[in-house]
Design a protein around this motif. Structure first.
Motif, short mmCIF file in Angstrom:
data_model
loop_
_atom_site.label_atom_id
_atom_site.label_comp_id
_atom_site.label_asym_id
_atom_site.label_seq_id
_atom_site.Cartn_x
_atom_site.Cartn_y
_atom_site.Cartn_z
N PHE A 14 0.82 -1.18 0.00
CA PHE A 14 0.02 -0.04 -0.01
C PHE A 14 1.00 1.21 0.11
O PHE A 14 1.94 1.12 0.83
N ALA A 23 2.03 -4.67 3.30
CA ALA A 23 0.95 -5.66 4.19
C ALA A 23 1.15 -7.31 3.86
O ALA A 23 0.93 -7.84 4.86
N ALA A 42 -1.55 -10.77 15.28
CA ALA A 42 -1.63 -9.30 15.73
C ALA A 42 -2.29 -8.46 14.75
O ALA A 42 -2.52 -8.67 13.65
N SER A 43 -2.71 -7.63 15.36
CA SER A 43 -3.30 -6.32 14.73
C SER A 43 -2.37 -5.66 13.66
O SER A 43 -1.37 -5.38 14.18
N SER A 45 -1.06 -7.42 11.07
CA SER A 45 -0.20 -8.28 10.67
C SER A 45 -0.61 -8.79 9.30
O SER A 45 0.25 -9.70 8.53
N SER A 48 -6.67 -9.34 7.44
CA SER A 48 -7.48 -8.89 6.48
C SER A 48 -7.09 -8.72 4.94
O SER A 48 -7.79 -9.08 3.91
N THR A 49 -5.81 -8.29 4.76
CA THR A 49 -5.25 -8.14 3.59
C THR A 49 -5.16 -9.46 2.68
O THR A 49 -5.55 -9.61 1.62
#
Ligand code: ADP
Ligand code: MG
Length: 252
Positions: A14, A23, A42-43, A45, A48-49
């Motif tokens: 990104f 990402a 972890a948040s 990491s 979602s990507t």
């Protein structure tokens, strides 16, 4: 086992220059037909990507994603949208529902654009899914007149309308209390038993413990691939313990 998804060296970047974020940094992953895979990490990491990359919801910067042996990046926008609509289902933390439509209409809305199906068939399909997911009788309810758990069940019905080969779920229990979360998970387990593969992002060990397999992400790569059904059978406490131990090893 026949693969439904094969990802090779997936890179997703990104931004540019000093704003650049990697990402995904070269992810290799295979998902078998009918498999139930959780993704933990972890948040930030890359969970979602990864889900977006494997489902063709977002284009990738480098590498390859094949769905049923079809290279997603080579498809036209229309063809890709077609595959997403007919072969994939999507569930998110908060189902996006239209407030001026009742629950049943929200469930059938995306399917109405399919002119090969008639409206009665579509309504029957929706009603049978509502029964299966335990929300029969709520067809005419406003989306603001049901609980979070019921709304998520409706979101799952909507995602299953076209009998997808795989359901992508990004933290589907994230906004629910633990009882509703467990009920939704049991529902997903049953959907998977009927043959639908599931890729589910979660940070809850109890939720992930219901999957067959867990991928752990860290800094945009998969650092661990845990086969739960092989190691711990059906004993839930043992499975949860195994997940918690692995989370600590990975550093979540
Ligand atoms: N649309 C975007 N624009 C810029 N950076 C993004 C975007 N989406 C995700 N990122 C970044 O990519 C990394 C991975 O994000 P994400 O996949 O959302 O993580 P997770 O789901 O594990 O919390 C994070 O550093 C995040 O800030
Ligand atoms: Mg996320």
């Amino acid at each position: 086992m026949k693969k439904i998804i094969t990802g090779k060296n997936i890179v997703k970047t990104f931004g540019e220059g000093s704003e650049k974020t990697n990402a995904l940094n070269g992810v290799n992953v295979e998902i078998a037909k009918g498999e139930f895979v959780a993704v933990m990490g972890a948040s930030g990491s890359g969970k979602s990507t990864l889900l977006f990359a494997l489902s063709g919801m977002d284009n990738i910067s480098d590498g390859s994603v094949k769905f049923d042996d079809i290279e997603l990046s080579e498809l036209s926008e229309n063809k890709l949208a077609d595959i997403r609509r007919t072969k994939m289902g999507f569930v998110f933390q908060q189902p996006t529902m239209l407030k001026n439509l009742n629950l049943l209409d929200n469930i059938i809305l995306p399917t109405l654009q399919d002119d090969k199906k008639n409206i009665n068939e579509i309504i029957q399909r929706a009603k049978s899914l509502m029964k299966k997911t335990g929300i029969s009788g709520l067809e005419k309810r406003d989306t603001t007149q049901v609980s979070g758990g019921q709304l998520q069940r409706a979101g799952i019905c909507r995602a299953l309308m076209n009998s997808p080969e795989i359901l992508f779920a990004d933290e589907p229990t994230g906004a629910l209390n633990s009882k509703s979360a467990e009920e939704i998970m049991d529902l997903l387990v049953n959907i998977n038993k009927d043959g639908t593969a599931i890729l589910l992002v979660t940070h809850d060990a109890k939720v992930a413990a219901k999957a067959d397999r867990i991928l752990f992400t860290k800094d945009g790569v998969i650092v661990s691939d845990l086969l739960l059904y092989k190691s711990k059978g059906k004993d839930m406490d043992a499975r949860i313990e195994k997940v918690v131990t692995q989370m600590a090893d990975v550093g979540i």
